[in-house]
Design a protein around this motif. Structure first.
Motif, mmCIF file in Angstrom:
data_model
loop_
_atom_site.group_PDB
_atom_site.id
_atom_site.type_symbol
_atom_site.label_atom_id
_atom_site.label_comp_id
_atom_site.label_asym_id
_atom_site.label_seq_id
_atom_site.Cartn_x
_atom_site.Cartn_y
_atom_site.Cartn_z
ATOM 1 N N ALA A 1 0.837 -1.202 0.000
ATOM 2 C CA ALA A 1 0.000 0.000 0.000
ATOM 3 C C ALA A 1 0.872 1.252 0.000
ATOM 4 N N TYR A 2 0.468 2.254 -0.758
ATOM 5 C CA TYR A 2 1.214 3.511 -0.796
ATOM 6 C C TYR A 2 0.288 4.630 -1.273
ATOM 7 N N GLU A 3 0.758 5.856 -1.090
ATOM 8 C CA GLU A 3 0.036 7.026 -1.569
ATOM 9 C C GLU A 3 0.911 7.790 -2.546
ATOM 10 N N ASP B 1 0.462 11.426 -4.942
ATOM 11 C CA ASP B 1 -0.330 12.566 -5.426
ATOM 12 C C ASP B 1 -1.796 12.466 -5.001
ATOM 13 N N GLY B 2 -1.981 12.118 -3.745
ATOM 14 C CA GLY B 2 -3.335 12.085 -3.198
ATOM 15 C C GLY B 2 -4.101 10.801 -3.448
ATOM 16 N N GLN B 3 -3.525 9.878 -4.219
ATOM 17 C CA GLN B 3 -4.197 8.604 -4.470
ATOM 18 C C GLN B 3 -3.706 7.563 -3.464
ATOM 19 N N ARG B 4 -4.622 6.804 -2.918
ATOM 20 C CA ARG B 4 -4.279 5.667 -2.083
ATOM 21 C C ARG B 4 -4.385 4.422 -2.940
ATOM 22 N N LEU B 5 -3.266 3.695 -3.054
ATOM 23 C CA LEU B 5 -3.188 2.596 -4.004
ATOM 24 C C LEU B 5 -2.793 1.307 -3.299
ATOM 25 N N GLN B 6 -3.310 0.196 -3.800
ATOM 26 C CA GLN B 6 -3.062 -1.105 -3.201
ATOM 27 C C GLN B 6 -2.589 -2.087 -4.261
ATOM 28 N N ARG C 1 6.715 3.996 -0.147
ATOM 29 C CA ARG C 1 6.156 4.512 1.102
ATOM 30 C C ARG C 1 7.071 5.530 1.768
#
Length: 315
Positions: free
Chosen positions: A84-86, A88-93, A292
Motif C-alpha cells: 500500500a502507498y500514496e 499525489d493524493g491517491q491511495r493505491l493497493q 512509502r
C-alpha cells in the motif's frame, strides 16, 4: 460429406507448437570468450560466461527462473510494505505477492513477455509497455539493452512515462555472482559503501547505520565468512568515472553508474537453490519500500524519462 472419424478429430486437436522455453524468447550474445543469454520473459539475463566459466549463477533454457535470477525489477525493486502507498493524493493497493511477509515485491514486469526489438551478435535490446493496473494506474515504456564489450557486460535501462499524469518509479536488477564449486564464505568481498539500511523481520528498512566497526563493513576487502547478508547498502564511494564497484574475489566486479545509489547484497541463505553458492548483487535506484518512504523514489512526469546503466566484468 461423411462424418469425421475419431482419429481425424484427434489429429485436428493435437497441439502443433513445439514446447517453449519457460523463459520465453532467447537472445544469445557472444564476443570473443564471452557469451550471454537474455530472455523475453521479464527482459532478464539468464546466463553470462567467460571462457566457459559461469560468471553468473543462472539457469537452464528448460528451467523456470528461480529466486529472481537475472530479473529486472520495475517499476520498483525489493518490497513495498503491505503493498500500500500514496502518490499525489491517491491511495493505491498492490497485490501481496510475498504473502508470508504481506509485501508487494520486485515490481510488475519480471513475469511479463518482453519483445526483442534489436539483436546483433554482441547486443540485444528488449522493450515492454506496462499498461495501467489497479495498484499502479500508470503507463511506462521500458527498454533494456544488453551488450558485450572489452569491459564485459553492460546493461542500459530506460523508462519513459507515456501516461497523462506523473508516476512513481524505481528499478533494480537481480543477478547472482557465482562462487564456483564452493561457497561464497571464502571469497573476499569489497563493497565501497558507508551505510547499511537495517531491516525488520519483513525486510522493510527501519533504520540506517554506519558500517564502521560492524560485520557489514566491506570497504576493505575481506572474506565473507559466515555472515548472512540480506542488506541494502548506500552512500557509495565512486571512482573518477562516477561508478561504484562491488568486487567478489576472483569472480567478478559489478559496477553501477550514478543513477543507482543503492546496492542490495544477498547470500541466499534461506533459499535451497542458492544457499551461499552465489551472492546476489542487486543494483537499485531507490531503497526498499521507497513507494512509502520516498527514499530514492523517482518522480516521472508525463513524457519524462529515466536512464541508467550497470555492468559486470570478470576478475
Amino acid at each position: 460429406m461423411g462424418m469425421k472419424r475419431a482419429g481425424d478429430i484427434q489429429q485436428i486437436l493435437r497441439p502443433v507448437h513445439a514446447p517453449i522455453s519457460p523463459s520465453g524468447e532467447q537472445a544469445e550474445l557472444s564476443l570473443g570468450e564471452q557469451t550471454a543469454v537474455v530472455v523475453g520473459l521479464g527482459g532478464g539475463l539468464r546466463s553470462y560466461s567467460v571462457d566457459g566459466r559461469a560468471v553468473l549463477d543462472g539457469y537452464g533454457v528448460e528451467e523456470m527462473c528461480a529466486s529472481g535470477r537475472g530479473q529486472l525489477l520495475a517499476p520498483w525493486p525489493n518490497r513495498i510494505e503491505d503493498g500500500a502507498y500514496e502518490f499525489d493524493g491517491q491511495r493505491l493497493q498492490l497485490a501481496l505477492d510475498e504473502p508470508e511477509r504481506q509485501n508487494a515485491i520486485h515490481g510488475l514486469v519480471r513475469w511479463s513477455r518482453w519483445s526483442v526489438v534489436e539483436e546483433d551478435d554482441d547486443r540485444a535490446a528488449l522493450e515492454y509497455l506496462l499498461h495501467p493496473t489497479p495498484g499502479y494506474p500508470f503507463a511506462l515504456a521500458l527498454r533494456v539493452e544488453y551488450s558485450l564489450g572489452e569491459d564485459g557486460l553492460t546493461v542500459r535501462v530506460e523508462a519513459t512515462n507515456v501516461g497523462r499524469e506523473a508516476c512513481p518509479y524505481g528499478i533494480g536488477a537481480h543477478p547472482y555472482l557465482a562462487a564456483g564449486e564452493g561457497l561464497v564464505d571464502e571469497l573476499e568481498l569489497h563493497v565501497p559503501a558507508e551505510t547499511a539500511l537495517i531491516a525488520d523481520e519483513r525486510s522493510i528498512p527501519v533504520d540506517r547505520a554506519s558500517v564502521e566497526g560492524t560485520d557489514l563493513d566491506f570497504r576493505t576487502p575481506k572474506p565473507i565468512g559466515p555472515i548472512e547478508l540480506d542488506h541494502c547498502y548506500t552512500d557509495l564511494e565512486r571512482d573518477d568515472d562516477g561508478r561504484a564497484r562491488v568486487r567478489l574475489g576472483q569472480v567478478a566486479t559489478l559496477w553501477v553508474d550514478e543513477s543507482y545509489p543503492y546496492v542490495m547484497l544477498f547470500t541466499g541463505d534461506p533459499l535451497p537453490d542458492v544457499a551461499r553458492h552465489s551472492i546476489a548483487v542487486e543494483p537499485m535506484t531507490c531503497a526498499p519500500n521507497a513507494f512509502r518512504s520516498g527514499e530514492g523514489l523517482i518522480r516521472l512526469e508525463p513524457g519524462g524519462s529515466h536512464r541508467g546503466s550497470w555492468g559486470i566484468y570478470p576478475a
